[in-house]
Scaffold this motif. Structure first.
Motif, PDB file in Angstrom:
ATOM      1  N   CYS A   4      93.461  81.673  32.649  1.00 15.58           N
ATOM      2  CA  CYS A   4      92.856  82.898  33.174  1.00 15.58           C
ATOM      3  C   CYS A   4      91.859  83.418  32.135  1.00 15.58           C
ATOM      4  O   CYS A   4      92.266  83.943  31.094  1.00 15.58           O
ATOM      5  CB  CYS A   4      93.941  83.945  33.453  1.00 15.58           C
ATOM      6  N   LEU A   5      90.594  83.235  32.448  1.00 14.91           N
ATOM      7  CA  LEU A   5      89.557  83.669  31.509  1.00 14.91           C
ATOM      8  C   LEU A   5      89.424  85.183  31.510  1.00 14.91           C
ATOM      9  O   LEU A   5      89.157  85.786  30.472  1.00 14.91           O
ATOM     10  CB  LEU A   5      88.218  83.022  31.864  1.00 14.91           C
ATOM     11  N   CYS A   6      89.618  85.805  32.638  1.00 15.22           N
ATOM     12  CA  CYS A   6      89.464  87.265  32.716  1.00 15.22           C
ATOM     13  C   CYS A   6      90.464  87.988  31.816  1.00 15.22           C
ATOM     14  O   CYS A   6      90.133  88.990  31.198  1.00 15.22           O
ATOM     15  CB  CYS A   6      89.646  87.748  34.148  1.00 15.22           C
ATOM     16  N   ALA A  35      95.839  86.569  36.816  1.00 12.52           N
ATOM     17  CA  ALA A  35      95.207  86.558  38.140  1.00 12.52           C
ATOM     18  C   ALA A  35      95.049  87.962  38.718  1.00 12.52           C
ATOM     19  O   ALA A  35      95.133  88.151  39.923  1.00 12.52           O
ATOM     20  CB  ALA A  35      95.990  85.661  39.097  1.00 12.52           C
ATOM     21  N   SER A  36      94.819  88.910  37.858  1.00  8.51           N
ATOM     22  CA  SER A  36      94.752  90.301  38.323  1.00  8.51           C
ATOM     23  C   SER A  36      93.329  90.850  38.368  1.00  8.51           C
ATOM     24  O   SER A  36      93.140  92.026  38.650  1.00  8.51           O
ATOM     25  CB  SER A  36      95.620  91.179  37.430  1.00  8.51           C
ATOM     26  N   GLN A  37      92.368  89.987  38.094  1.00  8.61           N
ATOM     27  CA  GLN A  37      90.991  90.484  38.159  1.00  8.61           C
ATOM     28  C   GLN A  37      90.212  89.739  39.250  1.00  8.61           C
ATOM     29  O   GLN A  37      90.200  90.176  40.384  1.00  8.61           O
ATOM     30  CB  GLN A  37      90.317  90.371  36.801  1.00  8.61           C
ATOM     31  N   CYS A  38      89.617  88.595  38.936  1.00  8.09           N
ATOM     32  CA  CYS A  38      88.841  87.877  39.964  1.00  8.09           C
ATOM     33  C   CYS A  38      89.748  87.018  40.850  1.00  8.09           C
ATOM     34  O   CYS A  38      89.395  86.707  41.971  1.00  8.09           O
ATOM     35  CB  CYS A  38      87.761  87.019  39.320  1.00  8.09           C
ATOM     36  N   GLY A  39      90.891  86.589  40.317  1.00  9.09           N
ATOM     37  CA  GLY A  39      91.850  85.801  41.088  1.00  9.09           C
ATOM     38  C   GLY A  39      91.569  84.308  41.158  1.00  9.09           C
ATOM     39  O   GLY A  39      92.327  83.561  41.769  1.00  9.09           O
ATOM     40  N   LYS A  40      90.494  83.857  40.536  1.00  6.47           N
ATOM     41  CA  LYS A  40      90.129  82.437  40.624  1.00  6.47           C
ATOM     42  C   LYS A  40      91.156  81.521  39.959  1.00  6.47           C
ATOM     43  O   LYS A  40      91.208  80.338  40.243  1.00  6.47           O
ATOM     44  CB  LYS A  40      88.750  82.200  39.998  1.00  6.47           C
ATOM     45  N   CYS A  41      91.944  82.049  39.057  1.00  6.80           N
ATOM     46  CA  CYS A  41      92.927  81.246  38.334  1.00  6.80           C
ATOM     47  C   CYS A  41      94.250  81.123  39.090  1.00  6.80           C
ATOM     48  O   CYS A  41      95.143  80.405  38.652  1.00  6.80           O
ATOM     49  CB  CYS A  41      93.193  81.866  36.970  1.00  6.80           C
TER      50      CYS A  41
HETATM   51 FE1  FES Z   1      92.196  84.974  36.113  1.00 12.91          FE
HETATM   52 FE2  FES Z   1      89.805  85.918  36.726  1.00 12.91          FE
HETATM   53  S1  FES Z   1      90.302  84.010  35.824  1.00 12.91           S
HETATM   54  S2  FES Z   1      91.723  86.849  37.089  1.00 12.91           S
END
Ligand code: FES
Length: 67
Positions: A4-6, A35-41
């Motif tokens: 999760c990069l975010c 996964a609490s920001q963009c959710g891509k992860c």
């Molecule tokens: Fe995890 Fe965006 S990469 S929330």
């Protein structure tokens, strides 16, 4: 490796959370703010969670089988 990069969460942190008793993806997700920001992860994080949980369960069964 960052999953999760975010929120700067690594695969090691997910595995550690499972080893420390994380029994559901939701619990681990909440604990790590994963996964609490963009959710891509979300998908890959869940795969790592499932793999870690299975590994943890297999190790517990192995332990009990020996003792
Ligand atoms: Fe995890 Fe965006 S990469 S929330």
């Amino acid at each position: 490796m960052y999953i999760c990069l975010c929120k700067s969460v690594t695969d090691s942190q997910i595995r550690e959370a499972v080893a420390n008793g994380g029994k559901s993806f939701g619990q681990v997700r909440k604990q790590l703010n994963l996964a609490s920001q963009c959710g891509k992860c979300g998908m890959i994080a869940r795969e790592i969670f499932n793999e870690s949980l299975q590994h943890h369960v297999d190790n517990e069964q192995l332990f009990y089988a020996v003792s």
